[in-house]
Design an enzyme around this catalytic site. Structure first.
Site, short mmCIF file in Angstrom:
data_model
loop_
_atom_site.label_atom_id
_atom_site.label_comp_id
_atom_site.label_asym_id
_atom_site.label_seq_id
_atom_site.Cartn_x
_atom_site.Cartn_y
_atom_site.Cartn_z
N GLY A 153 -23.61 6.33 -10.40
CA GLY A 153 -24.38 6.34 -9.18
C GLY A 153 -25.82 5.89 -9.32
O GLY A 153 -26.37 5.77 -10.42
N ASN A 154 -26.42 5.62 -8.18
CA ASN A 154 -27.84 5.28 -8.11
C ASN A 154 -28.33 5.53 -6.70
O ASN A 154 -27.56 5.44 -5.74
CB ASN A 154 -28.11 3.84 -8.58
CG ASN A 154 -26.95 2.93 -8.36
OD1 ASN A 154 -26.74 2.47 -7.25
ND2 ASN A 154 -26.15 2.69 -9.41
N THR A 188 -31.43 2.92 -14.88
CA THR A 188 -30.07 2.60 -15.33
C THR A 188 -29.64 3.48 -16.50
O THR A 188 -30.45 3.83 -17.37
CB THR A 188 -29.95 1.11 -15.71
OG1 THR A 188 -28.57 0.84 -16.02
CG2 THR A 188 -30.82 0.72 -16.89
N SER A 216 -28.68 -0.89 -12.79
CA SER A 216 -27.99 -2.18 -12.94
C SER A 216 -27.43 -2.64 -11.59
O SER A 216 -27.01 -3.78 -11.45
CB SER A 216 -26.85 -2.02 -13.95
OG SER A 216 -25.95 -1.02 -13.50
N GLU A 217 -27.42 -1.73 -10.61
CA GLU A 217 -26.89 -2.08 -9.29
C GLU A 217 -27.99 -2.22 -8.25
O GLU A 217 -27.75 -2.08 -7.05
CB GLU A 217 -25.80 -1.09 -8.91
CG GLU A 217 -24.62 -1.33 -9.84
CD GLU A 217 -23.41 -0.47 -9.62
OE1 GLU A 217 -23.55 0.58 -8.98
OE2 GLU A 217 -22.35 -0.87 -10.12
N HIS A 259 -25.64 5.31 -3.73
CA HIS A 259 -24.35 4.85 -4.26
C HIS A 259 -23.81 5.94 -5.16
O HIS A 259 -24.50 6.40 -6.08
CB HIS A 259 -24.53 3.54 -5.04
CG HIS A 259 -23.37 3.24 -5.94
ND1 HIS A 259 -22.06 3.19 -5.47
CD2 HIS A 259 -23.29 3.02 -7.27
CE1 HIS A 259 -21.26 2.94 -6.49
NE2 HIS A 259 -21.97 2.84 -7.59
N HIS A 296 -14.18 1.47 -6.81
CA HIS A 296 -15.47 1.67 -7.46
C HIS A 296 -16.23 2.87 -6.90
O HIS A 296 -16.32 3.91 -7.56
CB HIS A 296 -16.27 0.36 -7.34
CG HIS A 296 -17.64 0.43 -7.92
ND1 HIS A 296 -18.50 -0.64 -7.92
CD2 HIS A 296 -18.35 1.44 -8.49
CE1 HIS A 296 -19.63 -0.31 -8.48
NE2 HIS A 296 -19.57 0.96 -8.83
P1 13P Z 1 -26.72 2.53 -13.23
O1 13P Z 1 -26.89 3.71 -14.16
O2 13P Z 1 -27.16 1.24 -13.87
O3 13P Z 1 -27.39 2.79 -11.91
O4 13P Z 1 -25.16 2.35 -12.93
C1 13P Z 1 -24.40 3.44 -12.50
C2 13P Z 1 -23.17 3.06 -11.75
O5 13P Z 1 -22.72 3.78 -10.90
C3 13P Z 1 -22.44 1.83 -12.07
O6 13P Z 1 -21.41 1.66 -11.10
#
Ligand code: 13P
Length: 246
Positions: free
Chosen positions: A41-42, A57, A87-88, A107, A170
């Site tokens: 998540g993010n 990330t 990363s998202e 997310h 996802h």
């Molecule tokens: P990150 O830690 O880069 O935010 O990625 C988490 C994630 O949910 C990838 O789908």
């Protein structure tokens, strides 16, 4: 009031401090509710100056502290030497670009909602009145590789007309006017997915509400003056309306 409206009447520095705390707190809430595990998540917030604070990330988002957040401009360029952004980041940038009225993106990987997407069970169908009156339904976007530009592009069209979506196989993305609003929608879609899951389990299928019942709910929404984005009203992620019989 925070994190409902963390920016009201504050200096930019105070606003940033509140948002950083709210991001940490909502990360902990997501983890506590089983909506993320591990480094899943993010979350992000768009500040009143247009810059974006978001989770770093690879970290466990349930255990972050305010100083762990990344800070980028509206194009995703880092504004300091602090932690590296999710990363998202791409899905957050697309969401903010397409929806100027929204200021928070979450997310997460809500298990029932994602499982229903894997099983190809339609989450746009009108079944639960609370969802019909508010967000309408939850469209699913085609699978795309996490952490790539392709992922941001895969949600662009749907994010224009829906505050919530499931990225197939996802996770979910929700948009809010503030962080609590985005969290609330995520919580609602997972709760609804759990209900759909249970109904499917006991009977092997579900019937959506009849068109007449849906129309009454949408009329209630109009009477209540609710003007938020609703996928049944704008037919987001749905085909053309059925031809009228008359
Ligand atoms: P990150 O830690 O880069 O935010 O990625 C988490 C994630 O949910 C990838 O789908």
């Amino acid at each position: 009031m925070e994190p409902t409206d963390p920016s009201a009447g504050l200096s930019l520095a105070e606003e940033e401090a509140r948002h950083r705390s709210a991001l940490a707190r909502v990360g902990a809430l997501l983890y506590g509710k089983g909506l993320i595990v591990g480094a899943d998540g993010n979350l992000s917030v768009r500040m009143s100056d247009g810059t974006i604070l978001l989770t770093p990330t690879g970290a466990m988002k349930g255990f972050l502290e305010p100083h762990h957040m990344a800070h980028v401009d509206a194009d995703g360029v880092p504004l300091d030497d602090g932690p590296r952004a999710s990363s998202e980041l791409g899905i957050h940038l697309v969401a903010y670009r397409e929806r100027p009225e929204m200021n928070a993106v979450v997310h997460a990987h809500p298990p029932h909602a994602v499982a229903l997407s894997i099983a190809e069970i339609d989450q746009t169908l009108p079944v639960i009145p609370e969802i019909v009156v508010t967000i309408g339904g939850v469209p699913t976007t085609p699978y795309a590789t996490p952490g790539t530009e392709e992922l941001g592009e895969s949600i662009r069209e749907i994010v224009r007309c829906s505050d919530t979506l499931i990225m197939k196989n996802h996770g979910a993305v929700t948009l809010g006017t503030n962080l609590m609003d985005a969290f609330k929608k995520l919580d609602m879609i997972e709760h609804t997915a759990r209900i759909l899951w249970l109904a499917h389990t006991v009977r092997g299928g579900i019937d959506p509400l009849p068109a007449e019942a849906v129309e009454k709910l949408l009329a209630t929404r109009r009477n209540l003056g609710i003007q938020t984005t609703n996928t049944l009203e704008n037919r987001c992620g749905l085909g053309p309306p059925p031809a009228s019989s008359g």
